[in-house]
Design a protein around this motif. Sequence first.
Motif: not given
Length: 228
Positions: A153-161, A207-219
């Motif tokens: 849940d903490a991870f999900a909140r951070a992703l949404r933010a 592909r830009r949206e996918l790269r952004r999601m990977v960057s956020v998750c991995n960060g």
Amino acid sequence: MGTAEMLTAAGVGSGDEVIVPSYATTGAAEAVRSTGARPVFADIDAQSLCLDPVAVLRALSPRTTAIVPVGLFGHPADLTSFHTLAEARQLVVVEHIEQAPSDAVAVRRRREHAAYLDARLTGVTTPGVAPGVEHSYHSYVVRVPGNGRPDRDAFARALRARGVRCRVPVQTPVHRTPAYRCEVRLPETERAVDDCLALPMAEGMSRRELRRMVSVCNGLGGLLPMAA
């Protein structure tokens, strides 16, 4: 013909037991109950998140007349194993379909997106796919390692933010909903409820949206404290 109608046509009714997954919507359980039979919940396979044939075998009783597998998130249920099990015991297998089939172009695009994410995401466990199975990725469901629901849940909140529109795919397993509450031990189901998270997976994503999601998750590193 819907699931309930197929069960009824196969002779399933009052006094019978039908095995269904709890890690799903209530659709399969509702279909069983509408025939007069009783839904019995069995656990899922940790990799596919679909009904586990071994767990189904353990859940069988003299009153079992049918098995209702459910393909989940685009991963098909193990129908071959269920038909083999059913033939040996004169049971009925009726697959419950929850998602309308997608066109081939949409499925191909989602598979391309999934392959991109599989190769680049760290800190989360990417979707498991059983050998020889073709996943269509209606949802891209990862598992957040750590202490279950608090970390997920903490991870999900951070992703949404950070602009990633993730969601919890199954909030409550069916066996813990008021209409179907029962005492049954389903450890893999409970783990999946606590640590699974669906990331965006639309065929039109760039592909830009996918790269952004990977960057956020991995960060984020996969784990966050509750205060995140």
